[in-house]
Design a protein around this motif. Sequence first.
Motif, PDB file in Angstrom:
ATOM      1  N   ARG A  12       0.955  -1.153   0.179  1.00 24.98           N
ATOM      2  CA  ARG A  12      -0.043  -0.115  -0.022  1.00 24.98           C
ATOM      3  C   ARG A  12       0.816   1.204  -0.090  1.00 24.98           C
ATOM      4  O   ARG A  12       2.149   1.132   0.620  1.00 24.98           O
ATOM      5  CB  ARG A  12      -0.976   0.024   1.351  1.00 24.98           C
ATOM      6  N   ASN A  13       0.570   2.358  -0.532  1.00 26.53           N
ATOM      7  CA  ASN A  13       0.976   3.654  -0.486  1.00 26.53           C
ATOM      8  C   ASN A  13       0.504   4.549   0.636  1.00 26.53           C
ATOM      9  O   ASN A  13      -0.648   4.563   0.940  1.00 26.53           O
ATOM     10  CB  ASN A  13       0.753   4.384  -1.697  1.00 26.53           C
ATOM     11  N   GLY A  14       1.258   4.777   1.905  1.00 29.31           N
ATOM     12  CA  GLY A  14       1.139   5.429   3.073  1.00 29.31           C
ATOM     13  C   GLY A  14       0.514   4.536   4.142  1.00 29.31           C
ATOM     14  O   GLY A  14       0.537   3.423   3.910  1.00 29.31           O
ATOM     15  N   ALA A  15       0.385   4.943   5.147  1.00 33.22           N
ATOM     16  CA  ALA A  15       0.347   4.093   6.340  1.00 33.22           C
ATOM     17  C   ALA A  15      -1.153   4.079   6.913  1.00 33.22           C
ATOM     18  O   ALA A  15      -1.850   4.900   6.305  1.00 33.22           O
ATOM     19  CB  ALA A  15       1.058   4.808   7.741  1.00 33.22           C
ATOM     20  N   PRO A  49       5.773  -8.135  11.871  1.00 31.61           N
ATOM     21  CA  PRO A  49       4.802  -7.005  12.094  1.00 31.61           C
ATOM     22  C   PRO A  49       3.796  -6.749  11.268  1.00 31.61           C
ATOM     23  O   PRO A  49       3.949  -7.465  10.061  1.00 31.61           O
ATOM     24  CB  PRO A  49       5.758  -5.840  12.182  1.00 31.61           C
ATOM     25  N   PHE A  50       2.529  -6.063  11.428  1.00 28.73           N
ATOM     26  CA  PHE A  50       1.612  -5.825  10.448  1.00 28.73           C
ATOM     27  C   PHE A  50       2.015  -4.984   9.327  1.00 28.73           C
ATOM     28  O   PHE A  50       2.941  -3.911   9.783  1.00 28.73           O
ATOM     29  CB  PHE A  50       0.408  -4.974  11.247  1.00 28.73           C
ATOM     30  N   LYS A  51       1.679  -5.184   8.230  1.00 28.17           N
ATOM     31  CA  LYS A  51       1.892  -4.346   7.133  1.00 28.17           C
ATOM     32  C   LYS A  51       1.309  -2.811   7.167  1.00 28.17           C
ATOM     33  O   LYS A  51       0.080  -2.787   7.391  1.00 28.17           O
ATOM     34  CB  LYS A  51       1.826  -5.065   5.714  1.00 28.17           C
ATOM     35  N   GLY A  52       2.186  -1.895   6.903  1.00 29.87           N
ATOM     36  CA  GLY A  52       1.416  -0.417   6.690  1.00 29.87           C
ATOM     37  C   GLY A  52       0.928   0.089   7.987  1.00 29.87           C
ATOM     38  O   GLY A  52       0.387   1.226   8.104  1.00 29.87           O
ATOM     39  N   VAL A  53       1.446  -0.263   9.398  1.00 31.16           N
ATOM     40  CA  VAL A  53       0.887   0.192  10.543  1.00 31.16           C
ATOM     41  C   VAL A  53       2.210   0.700  11.262  1.00 31.16           C
ATOM     42  O   VAL A  53       3.347  -0.114  11.227  1.00 31.16           O
ATOM     43  CB  VAL A  53       0.196  -0.936  11.316  1.00 31.16           C
TER      44      VAL A  53
END
Length: 59
Positions: A12-15, A49-53
């Motif tokens: 994804r782009n961004g958190a 870890p969770f992705k994007g967090v």
Amino acid sequence: MATNPPTGDGHRNGAVKSRSQTKTSSGHYVKRDTKTGRFMDVKTSDKKPFKGVRKEKSK
């Protein structure tokens, strides 16, 4: 409107907004809602870890 091509490539782009994660003593990651401080989910499938967090600073 912005797009994130190609679709289905697993990133994804961004958190993710209003979420953070921290590592438990067992080595799993737990996701927390930053507005309420409540724990939401524990990732038990693996110890990655969770992705994007975003990660919280460890003390």
